[in-house]
Design a protein around this motif. Structure first.
Motif, PDB file in Angstrom:
ATOM      1  N   GLU A 148       0.838  -1.204   0.000  1.00  0.00           N
ATOM      2  CA  GLU A 148       0.000   0.000   0.000  1.00  0.00           C
ATOM      3  C   GLU A 148       0.866   1.245   0.000  1.00  0.00           C
ATOM      4  O   GLU A 148       0.604   2.208  -0.731  1.00  0.00           O
ATOM      5  CB  GLU A 148      -0.891  -0.015   1.233  1.00  0.00           C
ATOM      6  N   ALA A 151       2.187   1.789  -3.324  1.00  0.00           N
ATOM      7  CA  ALA A 151       1.141   2.213  -4.257  1.00  0.00           C
ATOM      8  C   ALA A 151       0.819   3.687  -4.068  1.00  0.00           C
ATOM      9  O   ALA A 151       0.563   4.403  -5.037  1.00  0.00           O
ATOM     10  CB  ALA A 151      -0.113   1.368  -4.062  1.00  0.00           C
ATOM     11  N   ALA A 154       3.406   5.609  -5.807  1.00  0.00           N
ATOM     12  CA  ALA A 154       3.297   5.525  -7.259  1.00  0.00           C
ATOM     13  C   ALA A 154       2.087   6.288  -7.771  1.00  0.00           C
ATOM     14  O   ALA A 154       2.052   6.702  -8.922  1.00  0.00           O
ATOM     15  CB  ALA A 154       3.199   4.062  -7.686  1.00  0.00           C
ATOM     16  N   ALA A 155       1.092   6.465  -6.908  1.00  0.00           N
ATOM     17  CA  ALA A 155      -0.153   7.031  -7.392  1.00  0.00           C
ATOM     18  C   ALA A 155      -0.047   8.525  -7.638  1.00  0.00           C
ATOM     19  O   ALA A 155      -0.662   9.039  -8.551  1.00  0.00           O
ATOM     20  CB  ALA A 155      -1.274   6.754  -6.402  1.00  0.00           C
ATOM     21  N   LEU A 157      -1.289  11.176  -6.061  1.00  0.00           N
ATOM     22  CA  LEU A 157      -2.713  11.492  -6.116  1.00  0.00           C
ATOM     23  C   LEU A 157      -2.998  12.931  -6.483  1.00  0.00           C
ATOM     24  O   LEU A 157      -3.838  13.201  -7.337  1.00  0.00           O
ATOM     25  CB  LEU A 157      -3.340  11.188  -4.766  1.00  0.00           C
ATOM     26  N   ILE A 161      -5.206  14.103  -9.623  1.00  0.00           N
ATOM     27  CA  ILE A 161      -6.487  14.820  -9.527  1.00  0.00           C
ATOM     28  C   ILE A 161      -6.400  16.141 -10.266  1.00  0.00           C
ATOM     29  O   ILE A 161      -7.335  16.540 -10.971  1.00  0.00           O
ATOM     30  CB  ILE A 161      -6.855  15.053  -8.050  1.00  0.00           C
ATOM     31  N   GLU A 164      -6.643  15.646 -13.943  1.00  0.00           N
ATOM     32  CA  GLU A 164      -8.026  15.315 -14.337  1.00  0.00           C
ATOM     33  C   GLU A 164      -8.899  16.562 -14.366  1.00  0.00           C
ATOM     34  O   GLU A 164      -9.688  16.782 -15.282  1.00  0.00           O
ATOM     35  CB  GLU A 164      -8.573  14.290 -13.339  1.00  0.00           C
ATOM     36  N   LEU A 165      -8.735  17.408 -13.353  1.00  0.00           N
ATOM     37  CA  LEU A 165      -9.540  18.631 -13.314  1.00  0.00           C
ATOM     38  C   LEU A 165      -9.204  19.543 -14.485  1.00  0.00           C
ATOM     39  O   LEU A 165     -10.093  20.149 -15.098  1.00  0.00           O
ATOM     40  CB  LEU A 165      -9.315  19.358 -11.989  1.00  0.00           C
ATOM     41  N   ARG A 168     -10.836  18.330 -17.542  1.00  0.00           N
ATOM     42  CA  ARG A 168     -12.274  18.634 -17.563  1.00  0.00           C
ATOM     43  C   ARG A 168     -12.505  20.101 -17.885  1.00  0.00           C
ATOM     44  O   ARG A 168     -13.445  20.464 -18.585  1.00  0.00           O
ATOM     45  CB  ARG A 168     -12.898  18.303 -16.217  1.00  0.00           C
TER      46      ARG A 168
ATOM     47  N   GLU B  91       3.586  -0.434 -13.129  1.00  0.00           N
ATOM     48  CA  GLU B  91       2.440  -0.203 -13.999  1.00  0.00           C
ATOM     49  C   GLU B  91       2.787  -0.507 -15.451  1.00  0.00           C
ATOM     50  O   GLU B  91       1.961  -1.011 -16.204  1.00  0.00           O
ATOM     51  CB  GLU B  91       1.970   1.246 -13.874  1.00  0.00           C
ATOM     52  N   GLU B 229     -18.355  16.394  -7.462  1.00  0.00           N
ATOM     53  CA  GLU B 229     -17.935  15.746  -8.705  1.00  0.00           C
ATOM     54  C   GLU B 229     -17.204  14.477  -8.343  1.00  0.00           C
ATOM     55  O   GLU B 229     -16.586  14.399  -7.286  1.00  0.00           O
ATOM     56  CB  GLU B 229     -16.898  16.623  -9.390  1.00  0.00           C
ATOM     57  N   LEU B 230     -17.245  13.554  -9.247  1.00  0.00           N
ATOM     58  CA  LEU B 230     -16.535  12.313  -8.987  1.00  0.00           C
ATOM     59  C   LEU B 230     -15.361  12.174  -9.934  1.00  0.00           C
ATOM     60  O   LEU B 230     -15.442  12.529 -11.094  1.00  0.00           O
ATOM     61  CB  LEU B 230     -17.451  11.115  -9.230  1.00  0.00           C
ATOM     62  N   VAL B 231     -14.271  11.648  -9.405  1.00  0.00           N
ATOM     63  CA  VAL B 231     -13.151  11.299 -10.264  1.00  0.00           C
ATOM     64  C   VAL B 231     -12.834   9.839  -9.987  1.00  0.00           C
ATOM     65  O   VAL B 231     -12.544   9.467  -8.851  1.00  0.00           O
ATOM     66  CB  VAL B 231     -11.917  12.174  -9.947  1.00  0.00           C
ATOM     67  N   LEU B 232     -12.946   9.034 -11.016  1.00  0.00           N
ATOM     68  CA  LEU B 232     -12.650   7.613 -10.848  1.00  0.00           C
ATOM     69  C   LEU B 232     -11.474   7.289 -11.753  1.00  0.00           C
ATOM     70  O   LEU B 232     -11.599   7.305 -12.966  1.00  0.00           O
ATOM     71  CB  LEU B 232     -13.859   6.765 -11.247  1.00  0.00           C
ATOM     72  N   ASN B 233     -10.340   7.012 -11.152  1.00  0.00           N
ATOM     73  CA  ASN B 233      -9.114   6.840 -11.923  1.00  0.00           C
ATOM     74  C   ASN B 233      -8.695   5.409 -11.990  1.00  0.00           C
ATOM     75  O   ASN B 233      -8.694   4.710 -10.979  1.00  0.00           O
ATOM     76  CB  ASN B 233      -7.983   7.619 -11.233  1.00  0.00           C
ATOM     77  N   VAL B 262     -14.762  17.851  -5.109  1.00  0.00           N
ATOM     78  CA  VAL B 262     -14.445  16.677  -5.906  1.00  0.00           C
ATOM     79  C   VAL B 262     -14.115  15.517  -4.973  1.00  0.00           C
ATOM     80  O   VAL B 262     -13.387  15.674  -3.996  1.00  0.00           O
ATOM     81  CB  VAL B 262     -13.289  16.968  -6.887  1.00  0.00           C
ATOM     82  N   THR B 264     -12.603  11.721  -5.036  1.00  0.00           N
ATOM     83  CA  THR B 264     -11.772  10.908  -5.923  1.00  0.00           C
ATOM     84  C   THR B 264     -11.660   9.487  -5.403  1.00  0.00           C
ATOM     85  O   THR B 264     -11.387   9.272  -4.226  1.00  0.00           O
ATOM     86  CB  THR B 264     -10.350  11.489  -5.988  1.00  0.00           C
ATOM     87  N   HIS B 266      -9.236   6.648  -6.529  1.00  0.00           N
ATOM     88  CA  HIS B 266      -8.107   6.401  -7.430  1.00  0.00           C
ATOM     89  C   HIS B 266      -7.602   4.993  -7.188  1.00  0.00           C
ATOM     90  O   HIS B 266      -7.224   4.644  -6.075  1.00  0.00           O
ATOM     91  CB  HIS B 266      -7.011   7.439  -7.131  1.00  0.00           C
ATOM     92  N   GLN B 268      -4.872   2.213  -7.627  1.00  0.00           N
ATOM     93  CA  GLN B 268      -3.472   2.014  -7.978  1.00  0.00           C
ATOM     94  C   GLN B 268      -3.086   0.666  -7.411  1.00  0.00           C
ATOM     95  O   GLN B 268      -3.120   0.482  -6.200  1.00  0.00           O
ATOM     96  CB  GLN B 268      -2.635   3.121  -7.354  1.00  0.00           C
ATOM     97  N   ARG B 269      -2.732  -0.246  -8.304  1.00  0.00           N
ATOM     98  CA  ARG B 269      -2.289  -1.570  -7.870  1.00  0.00           C
ATOM     99  C   ARG B 269      -3.290  -2.250  -6.936  1.00  0.00           C
ATOM    100  O   ARG B 269      -2.920  -2.824  -5.922  1.00  0.00           O
ATOM    101  CB  ARG B 269      -0.950  -1.488  -7.144  1.00  0.00           C
ATOM    102  N   PHE B 271      -5.300  -0.984  -4.910  1.00  0.00           N
ATOM    103  CA  PHE B 271      -5.693  -0.213  -3.736  1.00  0.00           C
ATOM    104  C   PHE B 271      -6.498   0.980  -4.229  1.00  0.00           C
ATOM    105  O   PHE B 271      -6.075   1.691  -5.125  1.00  0.00           O
ATOM    106  CB  PHE B 271      -4.468   0.303  -2.982  1.00  0.00           C
ATOM    107  N   PHE B 273      -7.779   4.534  -3.433  1.00  0.00           N
ATOM    108  CA  PHE B 273      -7.556   5.642  -2.507  1.00  0.00           C
ATOM    109  C   PHE B 273      -8.718   6.607  -2.612  1.00  0.00           C
ATOM    110  O   PHE B 273      -9.085   7.044  -3.693  1.00  0.00           O
ATOM    111  CB  PHE B 273      -6.250   6.354  -2.856  1.00  0.00           C
ATOM    112  N   ARG B 275     -10.179  10.277  -1.750  1.00  0.00           N
ATOM    113  CA  ARG B 275      -9.811  11.618  -1.325  1.00  0.00           C
ATOM    114  C   ARG B 275     -10.983  12.541  -1.568  1.00  0.00           C
ATOM    115  O   ARG B 275     -11.772  12.328  -2.475  1.00  0.00           O
ATOM    116  CB  ARG B 275      -8.604  12.126  -2.124  1.00  0.00           C
TER     117      ARG B 275
END
Lengths: 303, 347
Positions: A148, A151, A154-155, A157, A161, A164-165, A168, B91, B229-233, B262, B264, B266, B268-269, B271, B273, B275
């Motif tokens: 975890e 991860a 690596a993510a 976040l 985000i 992504e914003l 959009r 990845e 808003e939703l963010v699905l990564n 927003v 989120t 997300h 990753q592997r 997991f 997350f 937020r």
């Protein structure tokens, strides 16, 4: 009988493998024991005439052993199935243990009572849903937490985000009243403004000088038009004032003006698509600050 | 082989190893390298090792310099610079999965049309969530639940009592809830989340970890009640898609952009997350002095302020119907033997 006494002496004083001594007492682990306590009268090995009740899958059986069969261990215990009904089972016990010592009869009936109570309780519990206790293998937990952490790294976040914003925003999903997405004309205009302002900045070094670049009669009218659009934005203003925005750098604390700034600020990036028809050329006025080395924001003033 | 030690320096030993026949004379470099662990003399061994390390370092630096020089030369000449090597990440090297959703998959679209979340996601029904706990509640449970109530719009909390979960599912279906969330605590910390779609919806059991409440986040913001808003990564496979839509069905499908909230999820592997941010678009000035133009360019950047809880979910089981451990049909169950490969992920 004599034989029993000898057996008892040997077992008790030397070694009995069924005996379990704990701090509250001495217990007998023999399956045929009626009371479960290690006693002269309760020991199935040291009593040639003995009876007990055992439970197989919810069915109770009365087991009896007599001295006549003591030489045939194979056929030692005689088994009688007891009915499920408690009273009828008691009668059966009475019938079979008719001329047996009172102590044994009593103990056997006590055991029957206890076992029926247990049977009722187990059935009730089986109907209810109970939480199952599972083991938590430590190695797997550690592995999961390690993975975890990696991860999370690596993510990235926040970056994800934000990208992504931005996408959009570029797609144009957000409504224009909030983000004043002007078109390319205004952008070019603003670029020109930036350059001219840059030169001006280099020339003059006075503090608090308000400069008018173009006529501001239009400015007032435009401002009012914009203010109407902003009628429904209490949250945004409060948000702007609430957190640590760079409002320190600005001269006025007027919320409306801050909102206006925002609008203008965002307008600059709209180089691609979005043919929004707001073609009002805005006037940009720059205010020089004492301690600001770089210009932090564009600002327009109503005067 | 005792005469090895009589030679004075490392070169002598290298020749020795060649002579010993351990190296075939095929000219490959690897054969001439001695393993320092084969030398018994500590002094000699450390010297040989240091020398080898130094040689490796010098080689690496040479390579880097050559690469940089080649790139620079190519740029000056106006040619394309040689391709940069892409570092391998987990990845990048993920095991190829046949269940990854492709953009033109008709079966996928058909499935999406027919699945349980469709009514909610098509705006026919607004989601209504019931949150409850396991039987024994604990220290951090109520705080987490109150934060969840603020994150998910149109959600209600009810105390658990000692009702059976199946009875609670019936009750919720009767009262027109669209989802039921059960927060399970273990050792005084919430550690599992059971999300049940209603009336016939799937049941997803997640393991919860790394929970950080709002009050523990520095500079947190306070969320408003606008619809987020939703963010699905990164939900790539079919299973991932399903889980993503499941999360989507918890929130109302028409977000209020003015609210600038927003949420989120997300992945990753494997997991997920979670937020919860409030965002704002800001202009940021950056001096750009390339291409001979001295100007201050303003770029728009979003700025995030975290509010609300932050936690990690990991899918344990996904069941097709509502909660029924004995008789239910499980779509996906996590087994420890799935963890054997470090490059294989399911969501």
């Amino acid at each position: 009988m004599q034989h029993d006494e000898v057996i008892w002496q040997v077992i008790r004083h030397k070694h009995c493998s069924y005996m379990a001594k704990i701090e509250t007492g001495i217990f007998c682990r023999n399956q045929y024991n009626v009371t479960g306590i290690c006693n002269r009268s309760s020991c199935p090995l040291a009593n040639s005439r003995y009876a007990t009740i055992r439970d197989h899958d919810g069915v109770f059986y009365l087991y009896m052993k007599t001295i006549e069969r003591a030489h045939m261990p194979n056929k030692l215990w005689e088994r009688v199935k007891l009915p499920v009904n408690y009273e009828m089972a008691l009668e059966m016990i009475d019938k079979h243990l008719l001329y047996w010592p009172k102590l044994l009869q009593h103990k056997v009936k006590q055991r029957l009572t206890k076992m029926t109570q247990m049977r009722i309780r187990m059935r009730k519990l089986a109907l209810k849903t109970r939480e199952v206790v599972v083991t938590t293998p430590r190695r797997q937990i550690k592995r999961e937490s390690r993975r975890e952490e990696k991860a999370i790294k690596a993510a990235q976040l926040d970056k994800a985000i934000e990208t992504e914003l931005m996408e959009r925003l570029k797609k144009g999903i957000y409504p224009t009243e909030i983000y004043n997405l002007s078109d390319s004309v205004f952008n070019k205009l603003l670029d020109r403004e930036i350059e001219t302002n840059d030169e001006v900045e280099k020339e003059e070094e006075e503090e608090g000088v308000i400069e008018y670049v173009e006529g501001d009669d239009e400015l007032e009218a435009e401002e009012e038009e914009d203010m109407e659009d902003f009628s429904g934005l209490p949250s945004k203003e409060s948000y702007l004032e609430g957190d640590d925005h760079d409002s320190d750098d600005e001269d006025d604390d007027d919320a409306e003006e801050q909102v206006v700034i925002h609008k203008k600020g965002r307008a600059l990036k709209k180089s691609d698509d979005n043919g929004k028809a707001k073609k009002k050329p805005r006037v940009v006025v720059e205010v020089e600050q004492e301690d600001a080395d770089t210009r932090t924001s564009l600002k327009s003033l109503k005067l | 082989m005792g005469f090895k030690r009589k030679k004075g320096d490392g070169d002598g030993e290298e020749m020795e190893s060649e002579g010993r026949g351990k190296s075939s004379f095929n000219g490959s470099e690897k054969r001439n390298v001695i393993l320092p662990s084969m030398i018994k003399n500590k002094d000699k061994r450390s010297k040989v090792y240091a020398k080898q390390k130094h040689e490796k370092k010098v080689e690496k630096q040479k390579k880097i310099r050559a690469r940089d020089a080649a790139e620079k030369r190519a740029l000056e000449l106006g040619e394309e610079p040689p391709q940069k090597m892409i570092p391998k990440t987990i990845e990048n090297t993920r095991e190829a999965d046949e269940t990854v959703c492709r953009p033109d998959d008709e079966e996928l679209f058909a499935d999406i049309d027919a699945d349980e979340f469709n009514p909610v996601l098509r705006r026919e029904i607004t989601p209504k969530i019931l949150i409850t706990t396991c039987r024994f509640n604990s220290t951090r449970g109520p705080a987490f639940i109150s934060e969840l109530l603020s994150v998910i719009p149109n959600s209600h909390y009810q105390k658990r009592g000692t009702y059976d979960l199946k009875k609670i599912v019936e009750y919720a279906t009767k009262k027109d809830f669209t989802s039921l969330i059960v927060v399970h605590t273990n050792r005084r910390e919430p550690d599992a989340l059971l999300i049940i779609g209603l009336p016939t919806g799937p049941t997803a059991h997640f393991k919860l970890s790394n929970l950080v409440l709002r009050k523990d986040i520095k500079n947190h913001g306070n969320p408003t009640s606008h619809q987020p808003e939703l963010v699905l990564n990164n939900f790539t496979t079919r299973l991932g898609n399903r889980v993503g839509r499941f999360f989507q069905s918890l929130f109302p499908p028409d977000p209020n952009f003015r609210g600038r909230r927003v949420v989120t999820f997300h992945n990753q592997r494997d997991f997920i997350f979670f937020r919860h941010h409030r965002y704002i678009f800001e202009t940021k000035e950056s001096k750009q002095s390339d291409k001979g133009k001295d100007g201050v360019q303003e770029t728009i950047k979003p700025r995030l302020q975290e509010c609300g809880p932050r936690f990690t979910l990991k899918l344990v089981t996904l069941q097709h119907g509502t909660f029924d451990t004995k008789g239910g049909e499980f779509e996906w169950v996590h087994k420890p033997e799935m963890d054997t490969s470090r490059r294989r992920f399911f969501l």
